[in-house]
Design a protein around this motif. Structure first.
Motif, mmCIF file in Angstrom:
data_model
loop_
_atom_site.group_PDB
_atom_site.id
_atom_site.type_symbol
_atom_site.label_atom_id
_atom_site.label_comp_id
_atom_site.label_asym_id
_atom_site.label_seq_id
_atom_site.Cartn_x
_atom_site.Cartn_y
_atom_site.Cartn_z
ATOM 1 N N PRO A 1 -7.689 7.494 -1.807
ATOM 2 C CA PRO A 1 -8.355 6.434 -1.531
ATOM 3 C C PRO A 1 -7.931 6.017 -0.477
ATOM 4 C CG PRO A 1 -6.836 6.541 -4.048
ATOM 5 C CD PRO A 1 -6.512 7.424 -3.489
ATOM 6 N N GLY A 2 -8.832 5.464 0.650
ATOM 7 C CA GLY A 2 -9.581 5.299 1.377
ATOM 8 C C GLY A 2 -9.360 6.399 2.293
ATOM 9 N N GLU A 3 -9.329 7.500 1.732
ATOM 10 C CA GLU A 3 -9.645 8.610 3.225
ATOM 11 C C GLU A 3 -10.898 9.043 3.614
ATOM 12 O OE1 GLU A 3 -7.022 11.855 1.370
ATOM 13 O OE2 GLU A 3 -7.533 13.115 3.801
ATOM 14 N N ARG A 4 -10.753 9.265 4.554
ATOM 15 C CA ARG A 4 -12.767 9.512 4.949
ATOM 16 C C ARG A 4 -12.248 11.444 5.372
ATOM 17 N NH1 ARG A 4 -16.441 6.915 7.075
ATOM 18 N NH2 ARG A 4 -16.411 8.193 8.731
ATOM 19 N N SER B 1 -16.599 9.752 2.142
ATOM 20 C CA SER B 1 -15.500 8.409 2.495
ATOM 21 C C SER B 1 -14.641 8.036 0.465
ATOM 22 C CB SER B 1 -15.956 7.158 2.031
ATOM 23 O OG SER B 1 -16.597 7.627 4.496
ATOM 24 N N LEU C 1 -11.826 3.126 -2.567
ATOM 25 C CA LEU C 1 -10.682 2.083 -2.377
ATOM 26 C C LEU C 1 -10.456 1.639 -4.203
ATOM 27 C CD1 LEU C 1 -9.752 -0.041 1.059
ATOM 28 C CD2 LEU C 1 -8.567 1.706 -0.306
ATOM 29 N N SER D 1 0.049 6.888 1.383
ATOM 30 C CA SER D 1 -0.765 6.618 0.304
ATOM 31 C C SER D 1 0.713 6.873 -0.926
ATOM 32 C CB SER D 1 -1.274 8.274 -0.425
ATOM 33 O OG SER D 1 -1.915 8.442 -0.826
ATOM 34 N N PRO E 1 -12.919 -1.307 7.979
ATOM 35 C CA PRO E 1 -12.381 -2.066 6.959
ATOM 36 C C PRO E 1 -11.881 -3.260 6.848
ATOM 37 C CG PRO E 1 -12.300 0.322 6.963
ATOM 38 C CD PRO E 1 -12.211 0.180 8.286
ATOM 39 N N ARG F 1 -2.802 0.676 1.470
ATOM 40 C CA ARG F 1 -4.586 0.180 1.720
ATOM 41 C C ARG F 1 -4.788 0.765 3.434
ATOM 42 N NH1 ARG F 1 -8.473 -3.251 -1.811
ATOM 43 N NH2 ARG F 1 -7.658 -4.554 -0.935
ATOM 44 N N TYR F 2 -4.223 -0.350 3.991
ATOM 45 C CA TYR F 2 -4.956 -0.478 5.194
ATOM 46 C C TYR F 2 -4.037 1.252 6.380
ATOM 47 C CZ TYR F 2 -6.206 -5.360 6.682
ATOM 48 O OH TYR F 2 -7.107 -6.134 6.327
ATOM 49 N N ARG G 1 -3.864 3.927 4.377
ATOM 50 C CA ARG G 1 -4.480 5.202 4.178
ATOM 51 C C ARG G 1 -6.114 5.021 5.322
ATOM 52 N NH1 ARG G 1 -5.257 3.865 -1.289
ATOM 53 N NH2 ARG G 1 -3.493 2.859 -1.250
ATOM 54 N N THR G 2 -6.979 4.035 5.300
ATOM 55 C CA THR G 2 -8.242 3.196 5.612
ATOM 56 C C THR G 2 -8.434 3.445 6.961
ATOM 57 O OG1 THR G 2 -8.194 1.452 4.062
ATOM 58 C CG2 THR G 2 -10.051 2.188 5.619
#
Lengths: 328, 177
Positions: free
Chosen positions: A94-97, A107, A110, A176, B44, B131-132, B134-135
Motif C-alpha cells: 500500500p502506498g508504493e509506486r 500506484s 493506501l 511496510s 501525498p 504510511r508516510y 511507504r508513500t
C-alpha cells in the motif's frame, strides 16, 4: 482477389483472438508467428497482383485498404508475439509506486487494517491516469487486470504495549507493516506463502508463514485452528538465530506474545496487477476497420448493382464475381 | 496514384509504426530510487495525530516550505540528526519554513518522551501505520523530504544529513521556490 481477402480475414481474426484471449503462450510460439507472417505475405502478394490488374478506383482503393489494414494488424500481432514481455504479476505494498518498463507507473492504494482496496492506478506519460480494477483495462500494447492476493498486516508491540516500527529490509517497501507473502516455503508437505520482517527497536526478526483456513485445519491439532486463515510467526534474534519457544500461530487477528514481542497478524486481501502483452489496440482496430471497410466496399457495390443496374457493373467488378452473391 | 496520396499513406504508416513500436523502445530515463524519485510530484497528504493526540495534516502548511523528517526512536542516526533539525528550525522564521518530525510506527508516548529527552520543540507527528514511510518511498530511516510552498516535493534524502547539508538544501529551495 479472394485469396487476398481470405488471408486478410485470417490475420485480423487471429490478432483479434490475441486481444480477446490475451496471455496465451501460443502467441509467442515461433510456428504461430511464422503462420501469421505467411498469411500477411499471401494477402499482400495476392492483393498486389489484383492492384496491377484492376483499373476501377473503387476496387483499387478497397484493395489498398485491405492490404494496408492487413499489414498493420499483422505487424502489430507479430511484434507482440515475438518481442512483447512475458506475462507478469506486479505486487506492491500500500502506498508504493512501481515503474513497469514500457507501461508506466502503478500506484498501489493506501489501505489499512479493516479497509479494502480493489483497484490500482496506472499513470502513463501522455495518457494520464486510469484505474485498473477487476475488469480488464487496455493500455496500449498491454492488458491489465487487478487480482486480489492474500496479504498479512502485522503489528508489533513491546511487553508494555508500546507500538514498535516494523521494517522489511528485504521487501519492496522498506517501511511496510504489510507482508506481501511473495516467497514460498514448504511445511508439512504444503507449499505456503512466506515473508519476514524486522522489529529493529526490539532487535528481532520475525518470519511469517500464511495458512489458508483449510491448511490451518490440516495442520497439527495442537495449534488450535479456528476456521480462519492463520499466520505462523517465528521470532529470531537480530542475527536470525532462533529463540527458544518463539513460534506461535496468530489466528483471527488475535495478538500472540513470543520472543519478547506482542505480535498481531490480520490476513486480508490486497490487489496486485496482472500485466499481459497484447497487440496494440489502436493499431489493431485501425487496421481491422480498413480491412472490413475494404471488404464491404468490394461486396456492397456489386450487390447493389442488380437488375437494370447490372449493365453498369464495370469489367473490373466482374472480376470480383466470387465475392458478388448476385452473380452466383 | 497521385503523389499526395502516396505521402498520406506513408504518413499514416509512420504514425501506426510509432504507435505499435513505442512500447518496445522504452524511455532510457530512469527515475531515482527512494524519496528523491518523488521530486516534482504533489506530496501525498494524510491526516495523522501529533504526539499530544491532536489531528494534523500537511495541508495546514501550504504557503510555507516544509522540511519533513521521518524518524524512529530506535534509529541512532535519527537521534543524532534531531538536535540539528531543532537548530535549523530555530534559525528560520516559523512563518516561512516549517519543520515536522514524523515518527514511523511507534506509540505517541514513546515519540513524545523521545522528543522531550532531546528538547525538541518542532511538531512531532505519529505515523503508527507507517504510511508516510511507504508513500515517500523511504529506503531507511531517517528520510528527509522538502516540499515547496505549493506542497510539491522538491527534494528527498535517504539517510542522515549534517546541519550544513540541511541548511544548504533549505536555502536553495527558499531561493528558487
Amino acid at each position: 482477389m479472394i485469396g487476398s481477402v481470405c488471408a486478410a480475414v485470417v490475420v485480423v481474426a487471429a490478432v483479434a483472438v490475441q486481444l480477446v484471449l490475451p496471455g496465451q503462450s501460443v502467441y509467442h510460439a515461433g510456428w504461430y508467428n511464422v503462420a501469421l507472417c505467411g498469411a500477411v505475405i499471401v494477402s499482400l502478394i495476392a492483393g498486389r497482383r489484383e492492384l496491377r490488374r484492376v483499373k476501377a478506383p473503387r476496387v483499387r482503393w478497397a484493395t489498398i485498404g485491405i492490404l494496408f489494414g492487413t499489414a498493420i494488424v499483422g505487424f502489430s500481432g507479430v511484434l507482440s508475439g515475438l518481442f512483447a514481455p512475458d506475462n507478469q504479476t506486479v505486487v506492491g505494498a500500500p502506498g508504493e509506486r512501481i515503474h513497469v518498463e514500457s507501461l508506466g507507473t502503478l500506484s498501489f492504494p493506501l489501505a489499512s487494517i479493516g479497509t479494502s482496496a480493489t483497484s490500482v492506478s496506472l499513470e502513463r506519460p501522455l495518457y494520464g491516469k486510469v484505474e485498473v480494477g477487476e475488469r480488464r483495462s487496455d493500455a496500449g500494447s498491454f492488458i491489465l487486470r487487478a487480482v486480489q492476493r492474500n496479504v498479512a498486516w502485522v503489528e508489533a508491540r513491546d511487553p508494555r504495549g508500546n507500538r514498535l516500527t516494523v521494517t522489511q529490509p528485504a521487501g519492496a517497501a522498506f517501511l511496510s507493516p504489510v507482508l506481501l507473502m511473495e516467497h514460498r516455503q514448504t511445511i508439512a508437505g504444503m507449499e505456503l506463502p512466506f515473508d519476514s520482517f524486522n522489529v529493529p527497536a526490539a532487535r528481532r526478526v520475525v518470519k511469517a508463514v500464511l495458512f489458508t483456513p483449510a491448511q490451518a485445519a490440516a495442520l497439527a491439532h495442537g495449534l488450535g485452528s479456528s476456521g480462519d486463515a492463520a499466520v505462523l510467526l517465528a521470532v529470531d534474534d537480530e542475527k536470525e538465530r532462533p529463540l527458544p519457544n518463539a513460534i506461535a500461530l496468530s489466528t483471527g487477528g488475535k495478538a500472540v506474545t513470543v520472543g519478547g514481542l506482542s505480535l498481531r497478524a490480520v490476513v486480508t486481501q490486497y490487489p496486485a496487477v496482472e500485466v499481459v502483452a497484447a497487440p496494440n489496440l489502436v493499431a489493431t482496430v485501425l487496421g481491422g476497420l480498413l480491412v472490413v471497410g475494404g471488404i464491404l466496399a468490394l461486396v456492397i457495390r456489386p450487390v447493389l448493382s442488380t437488375g437494370d443496374d447490372r449493365s453498369n457493373v464495370s469489367q473490373d467488378d466482374a472480376a470480383l464475381g466470387k465475392l458478388d452473391p448476385s452473380r452466383r | 496514384m497521385s503523389r499526395y496520396v502516396i505521402w498520406a499513406i506513408a504518413a499514416v504508416a509512420l504514425v501506426v509504426a510509432v504507435i505499435v513500436l513505442e512500447p518496445f523502445f522504452p524511455s532510457q530515463k530512469a527515475s531515482p530510487a527512494g524519496p528523491a524519485g518523488l521530486a516534482g510530484e504533489a506530496a501525498p497528504v494524510f491526516t495523522l495525530r501529533d504526539d499530544r493526540g491532536r489531528p494534523v495534516s500537511l495541508d495546514r502548511y501550504r504557503g510555507r516550505i516544509v522540511l519533513m523528517n521521518l524518524w524512529a526512536s530506535w534509529c541512532p542516526p535519527c537521534r543524532a540528526e534531531m538536535p540539528d533539525l531543532q537548530r535549523l528550525a530555530d534559525s528560520y522564521d516559523d512563518a516561512a519554513i516549517a519543520i515536522v518530525g514524523v515518527n514511523e510506527g511507534e506509540s505517541a508516548s514513546r515519540a513524545q518522551s523521545f522528543a522531550e529527552s532531546l528538547r525538541i520543540r518542532f511538531p512531532i507527528w505519529v505515523d503508527a501505520s507507517q504510511r508516510y514511510g511507504r508513500t515517500y518511498a523511504a529506503l531507511g530511516l531517517p528520510t528527509t523530504v522538502i516540499l515547496d510552498r505549493r506542497g510539491v516535493v522538491v527534494r528527498g534524502y535517504d539517510g542522515p544529513l549534517t546541519f550544513d547539508q540541511m541548511r544548504a538544501a533549505v536555502a536553495s529551495v527558499v531561493q528558487t521556490h
